[in-house]
Design an enzyme around this catalytic site. Structure first.
Site, mmCIF file in Angstrom:
data_model
loop_
_atom_site.group_PDB
_atom_site.id
_atom_site.type_symbol
_atom_site.label_atom_id
_atom_site.label_comp_id
_atom_site.label_asym_id
_atom_site.label_seq_id
_atom_site.Cartn_x
_atom_site.Cartn_y
_atom_site.Cartn_z
ATOM 1 N N PHE A 184 -0.021 -4.181 -1.045
ATOM 2 C CA PHE A 184 0.657 -4.426 0.035
ATOM 3 C C PHE A 184 1.364 -3.458 0.650
ATOM 4 C CE2 PHE A 184 5.320 -5.240 0.130
ATOM 5 C CZ PHE A 184 5.525 -4.972 -1.172
ATOM 6 N N LYS A 185 1.854 -2.424 -0.039
ATOM 7 C CA LYS A 185 2.640 -1.202 0.192
ATOM 8 C C LYS A 185 1.958 -0.422 1.473
ATOM 9 C CE LYS A 185 5.476 -1.488 -3.239
ATOM 10 N NZ LYS A 185 4.847 -2.362 -4.303
ATOM 11 N N ASP A 186 0.542 -0.707 1.379
ATOM 12 C CA ASP A 186 -0.073 -0.115 2.867
ATOM 13 C C ASP A 186 0.560 -0.856 4.106
ATOM 14 O OD1 ASP A 186 -1.888 1.771 1.648
ATOM 15 O OD2 ASP A 186 -3.401 -0.105 1.102
ATOM 16 N N LEU A 229 3.398 1.631 4.435
ATOM 17 C CA LEU A 229 3.458 3.002 4.304
ATOM 18 C C LEU A 229 2.159 3.554 5.183
ATOM 19 C CD1 LEU A 229 4.261 3.343 0.775
ATOM 20 C CD2 LEU A 229 5.534 4.603 2.591
#
Ligand SMILES: *Cc1c(COP(=O)(O)O)cnc(C)c1O
Length: 496
Positions: free
Chosen positions: A111-113, A116
């Site tokens: 989920f960091k995408d 980011l």
């Protein structure tokens, strides 16, 4: 009038959105927070027909008010494109009475995408707007997923360098391989002999080191952060809760105005804080269910009002949640203290000197929207196996923590409110734990054999992010003690 941002530790310390994004952390060690949380301008009824990109614009423009429409639309368009393997960007999957919001369809399948992939655009745009001529050095501590997502976002972005520190023995095999094979002349990846909190504390120290900051400035560099302490990470994360609400309406599962609950597998408290901000904007969210693994410092906090990090750090099968100091909780503390920077600063000083603090009764009342829960590794394995057997749907270990906590909550409370579970990683990223939960015969298999087996049993294609590292060359193999972090930064930047 622009919405201004203030440090959680000193109300005098103010910045515009773009300045706050450039800085990452405030000079006083505090986190930037908006001076007020704006009310959602777009009507709930309109959400159902909006694309991810349209929703992103509607939400983000209310927070990042000093970006022009053209700048913001450019950032959104550049971030949420074919890097994602679905045009929905964040699809919603129903399984066994819950809605899993799949936040892992970006370049690094976690989920960091979601944040980011846009942060590099927000940051380079901010640099231009503020006539910043120094090269930006992104300094990041990672529990596994932030590192790769930040590397993917910043690799070969002109005017930036990125240095990532990860706990050498605290990430999954796939997470590590993803990072150490990162290409790009401006990238640097270093393992630390220590845990995530050591890496995060070390990075915060480097940020706060004035002498180092001056040396850096002379050499033409400035630090910034890609961790969720950066408001440029938090704001894009509000978007998918608003989007999910629209999707539920569109699918006829709820009517405009109806309440939903959100369950979030939590580590640094960034993702669930974004859900809380969405609620503060007026999105009808009822309970915010904060799910932890055995490092259940937040579960204890929501029950007792005592935050106490003095306990054993446990390595679990959900490594991205192996955290005892949840940085973003500071933003909630500040808010429930009535936007009181002095009181927040006092509590944070206690945290750093004693490792614990206690909130007042009136603050405790303000956090009643949150319910804490936790799941053990055994429960997580059982949850993965059970849901797979029942529906064929395969969860990763982090999402399984949330799923498990949700089921226990529903049974205990009888609360039947439609519920969105933030699904934070692809099961392929944690293939060993996932496959061992489903099939006990998998124990002796190597990582890529497990990945192929996962593809077979789930009937899903192995994501490109995994195919890519099968035969990729290791480009970063440095491992250091935590005391050597500053030296490593100086060496990479070529400053003495
Ligand atoms: C980072 C991460 C989390 C924790 O998110 P926070 O915003 O730090 O609370 C949970 N699951 C996965 C897979 C992650 O990468």
């Amino acid at each position: 009038m622009d919405l201004m941002y203030r440090s959680t530790r000193n109300a005098e310390n103010q910045a515009t959105a773009s300045q706050a994004i450039l800085k990452g952390l405030a000079e006083d060690g505090g986190l930037f927070v908006p001076e007020r949380i704006p009310k959602l301008e777009v009507s709930l009824a309109a959400l159902g027909d909006m694309t991810y990109q349209e929703t992103a614009y509607a939400v983000m423009k209310q927070f990042l008010t000093d970006y022009t429409e053209e700048e913001l639309r450019y950032c959104i368009r550049s971030a949420y494109d074919a890097k994602f393997d679905t045009t929905e960007i964040a699809p919603l999957r129903e399984a066994d009475g819950a809605y899993y919001l799949e936040l892992f369809h970006g370049a690094t399948i976690a989920f960091k995408d979601m944040a980011l992939s846009i942060l590099p655009y927000l940051m380079t745009t901010a640099a231009k707007k503020n006539h910043e001529e120094k090269e930006i050095v992104i300094l990041t501590a990672t529990s596994g997923d932030t590192g790769k997502a930040a590397l993917a976002g910043f690799a070969d972005v002109p005017g930036t360098k990125i240095i990532v520190f990860y706990p050498k023995n605290g990430v999954s095999a796939v997470q590590e391989k993803q990072m150490v094979t990162q290409k790009g002349a401006n990238t640097c990846v270093i393992g630390i002999r220590g845990n995530f909190d050591d890496a995060q504390t070390g990075v915060k120290k480097l940020f706060g080191d004035e002498a180092l900051g001056e040396t850096l400035a002379k050499a033409g560099y400035r630090f910034s952060s890609a961790n969720s302490i950066n408001i440029g990470r938090l704001v894009p994360q509000i978007v998918y809760y608003v989007y999910a609400y629209g999707k539920l309406m569109k699918a006829g599962k709820i009517k405009a105005g109806e309440t939903i609950n959100a369950v979030v597998p939590t580590g640094n408290f960034g993702n669930i804080l974004a859900a809380y901000y969405a609620k503060c904007m007026g999105l009808p969210i009822g309970r915010l269910i904060c799910a932890s693994n055995e490092n259940k410092v937040l579960y204890d906090f929501f029950r007792t009002g005592v935050y106490d990090r003095n306990r054993e750090f446990i390595l679990t099968s959900s490594p991205s949640m192996d955290i005892l100091i949840s940085s973003n909780l500071e933003r909630l503390i500040y808010r429930i203290a009535g936007d009181d920077a002095k009181e927040n600063a006092r509590l944070m000083a206690e945290l750093s000197s004693k490792g614990s603090y206690t909130v007042s009764d009136s603050m405790k009342k303000e956090m009643q929207d949150f319910t804490g829960g936790f799941a053990t590794m055994t429960e997580v394995s059982a949850e993965i196996a059970k849901l797979y057997a029942k529906t064929g749907y395969v969860l990763d270990t982090h999402t399984a923590v949330a799923s498990c906590v949700y089921r226990a909550y529903r049974e205990e409370s009888g609360d039947q409110t439609p519920t969105v579970i933030a699904s934070t990683a692809s099961p392929y990223k944690f293939a060993r734990s996932v496959m061992e939960a489903i099939d006990s015969n998998c124990a002796g298999m190597d990582d890529f054999a497990l990945i192929d087996e996962l593809s077979r049993i789930s009937g899903t294609r192995v994501p490109w992010a995994i195919e890519e590292i099968r035969s990729a060359e290791v480009l970063h193999d440095k491992v250091i003690d935590k005391a050597q972090m500053e030296a490593a930064v100086r060496e990479f930047l070529g400053i003495r």
